[in-house]
Design a protein around this motif. Structure first.
Motif, PDB file in Angstrom:
ATOM      1  N   LYS A 256     -97.657 -21.195  47.075  1.00 16.06           N
ATOM      2  CA  LYS A 256     -97.996 -22.421  47.786  1.00 16.06           C
ATOM      3  C   LYS A 256     -99.058 -23.210  47.036  1.00 16.06           C
ATOM      4  CE  LYS A 256     -97.930 -22.603  52.250  1.00 16.06           C
ATOM      5  NZ  LYS A 256     -96.586 -23.150  52.477  1.00 16.06           N
ATOM      6  N   ILE A 257    -100.008 -22.501  46.414  1.00 15.03           N
ATOM      7  CA  ILE A 257    -101.058 -23.192  45.663  1.00 15.03           C
ATOM      8  C   ILE A 257    -100.464 -23.914  44.457  1.00 15.03           C
ATOM      9  CG2 ILE A 257    -103.092 -22.812  44.221  1.00 15.03           C
ATOM     10  CD1 ILE A 257    -103.907 -20.583  46.148  1.00 15.03           C
ATOM     11  N   ASP A 259     -97.323 -24.897  44.044  1.00 10.94           N
ATOM     12  CA  ASP A 259     -96.515 -26.036  44.502  1.00 10.94           C
ATOM     13  C   ASP A 259     -97.394 -27.234  44.835  1.00 10.94           C
ATOM     14  OD1 ASP A 259     -94.224 -24.552  44.202  1.00 10.94           O
ATOM     15  OD2 ASP A 259     -94.102 -23.961  46.320  1.00 10.94           O
ATOM     16  N   GLY A 260     -98.513 -26.958  45.513  1.00 12.31           N
ATOM     17  CA  GLY A 260     -99.424 -28.051  45.846  1.00 12.31           C
ATOM     18  C   GLY A 260    -100.093 -28.645  44.627  1.00 12.31           C
ATOM     19  N   ALA A 261    -100.451 -27.786  43.665  1.00 12.89           N
ATOM     20  CA  ALA A 261    -101.120 -28.283  42.463  1.00 12.89           C
ATOM     21  C   ALA A 261    -100.196 -29.164  41.631  1.00 12.89           C
ATOM     22  CB  ALA A 261    -101.618 -27.105  41.630  1.00 12.89           C
ATOM     23  N   SER A 263     -97.694 -30.897  42.698  1.00 12.00           N
ATOM     24  CA  SER A 263     -97.531 -32.147  43.430  1.00 12.00           C
ATOM     25  C   SER A 263     -98.730 -33.061  43.224  1.00 12.00           C
ATOM     26  CB  SER A 263     -97.329 -31.847  44.916  1.00 12.00           C
ATOM     27  OG  SER A 263     -97.291 -33.021  45.676  1.00 12.00           O
ATOM     28  N   MET A 264     -99.928 -32.498  43.225  1.00  9.50           N
ATOM     29  CA  MET A 264    -101.137 -33.308  43.043  1.00  9.50           C
ATOM     30  C   MET A 264    -101.239 -33.845  41.621  1.00  9.50           C
ATOM     31  SD  MET A 264    -103.811 -30.969  45.248  1.00  9.50           S
ATOM     32  CE  MET A 264    -105.192 -32.058  44.937  1.00  9.50           C
ATOM     33  N   LEU A 296    -107.120 -26.705  39.877  1.00 11.30           N
ATOM     34  CA  LEU A 296    -106.527 -26.582  41.208  1.00 11.30           C
ATOM     35  C   LEU A 296    -106.085 -25.164  41.537  1.00 11.30           C
ATOM     36  CD1 LEU A 296    -104.384 -29.836  41.251  1.00 11.30           C
ATOM     37  CD2 LEU A 296    -106.532 -29.443  42.443  1.00 11.30           C
ATOM     38  N   CYS A 297    -105.685 -24.404  40.522  1.00 13.47           N
ATOM     39  CA  CYS A 297    -105.161 -23.061  40.773  1.00 13.47           C
ATOM     40  C   CYS A 297    -106.196 -21.968  40.552  1.00 13.47           C
ATOM     41  CB  CYS A 297    -103.953 -22.787  39.871  1.00 13.47           C
ATOM     42  SG  CYS A 297    -102.562 -23.899  40.189  1.00 13.47           S
TER      43      CYS A 297
END
Length: 312
Positions: A256-257, A259-261, A263-264, A296-297
């Motif tokens: 999830k991290i 995927d979010g990173a 996207s950002m 981010l990760c």
């Protein structure tokens, strides 16, 4: 006896018979007293009528004493199962004060467990067996216990078809747990199967109830509910399984991290390009993406580096 069926019997009104027994006992005593008082010190053969009166009084008194053993009191949701000279006579189930054949004897093989005398309880009862170690579908040792709510539906079967219905249902409960537990994995399997001991509580409860009902049918017992009360891995593998669960949780969180990173980062690059803030070639974009993903990760807070010169 295995095919015996419950038959309800109707006892006589206890209050009417109680009055008759009391009157008979008093009358018997009076007849005995009168008979011997009239005879006095004279020889009995000379006054056979008084001797007969005393003898009849003694018989009436003894019959009254014997009949006094036929009074029974029943509270709601209680029953008495009677045998007469070794044969099943009937079951008294309705609450009240009754008189039955004094030669009938009540039967209840579980009286020592319930501490209720010879009365058979018709109330809903709870069985909570101790934890037992079994293997699930994948062969993992687990500790499991269930809570079973049950009641007696057929008193004749419960009393005469099994040795002791309390120990019978306890033993069958242990057997049913083993049968059901080895059909399902402890947790949801990797292939996405939703049925598991931990995740499908209602489905497992229904299967367990049906399995147990089939086993105790011959004892006249109705299973009202059966649910898992305690479920855990056995101590010898609990630590390893905990590590596996933690690893799976970490992997899911990382996914999830990431995927979010991603996207950002994509959003940041688009914003920079759309607003004409800065023009980046492919090499600089790759460097920026790398730096953003690290920030981010990462597990720790990023340490900023101030660049006072040109990025080229």
């Amino acid at each position: 006896m295995n095919n015996i069926q419950e038959k309800q019997m109707k006892g006589l009104n206890g209050w009417g018979m109680l009055a008759a027994v009391i009157i008979g006992g008093i009358a018997g005593l009076v007849m005995i007293i009168i008979g011997f008082a009239c005879v006095g010190g004279e020889d009995i053969p000379e006054h056979p009528e008084f001797f007969a009166l005393a003898a009849a009084g003694a018989i009436v008194f003894i019959v009254s004493l014997v009949c006094s053993a036929g009074f029974k009191v029943l509270a709601p949701n209680e029953a008495l199962v009677f045998t007469l000279f070794g044969k099943y006579h009937g079951t008294l189930k309705k609450e009240g004060f009754y008189f039955v054949n004094p030669f009938c004897s009540s039967q209840n093989p579980a009286s020592a467990f319930l501490r209720a005398g010879k009365k058979v309880s018709l109330k809903a009862m709870t069985l909570n067996n101790d934890k037992q170690k079994v293997n699930d579908e994948e062969g993992n040792p687990i500790e499991i216990s269930v809570v079973v709510i049950w009641r007696i539906q057929d008193t004749a079967k419960a009393v005469f078809s099994v040795e002791n219905y309390m120990t019978f249902i306890s033993t069958q409960c242990d057997s049913a747990i083993r049968q059901v537990a080895r059909q399902y994995p402890y947790d949801v399997s990797e292939n996405g199967d939703e049925k598991s001991l931990r995740g499908s509580s209602q489905e497992i409860a229904d299967v367990l109830k049906g399995e147990l009902q089939t086993r105790v049918e011959m004892a006249g017992i109705e299973i009202l509910d059966a649910r898992i009360n305690n479920l855990a891995y056995a101590p010898e593998i609990a630590a390893a399984m905990l590590q596996r669960q933690q690893a799976a949780a970490i992997i899911a969180a990382r996914q999830k991290i990431v995927d979010g990173a991603v996207s950002m980062v994509d959003m940041a690059l688009k914003k920079l390009s759309d607003n004409n803030i800065v023009e980046l070639d492919d090499e600089r974009k790759a460097a920026m993406v790398s730096n953003l993903l690290v920030v981010l990760c990462g597990n720790r807070d990023a340490q900023p580096v101030v660049n006072s010169g040109s990025i080229y």
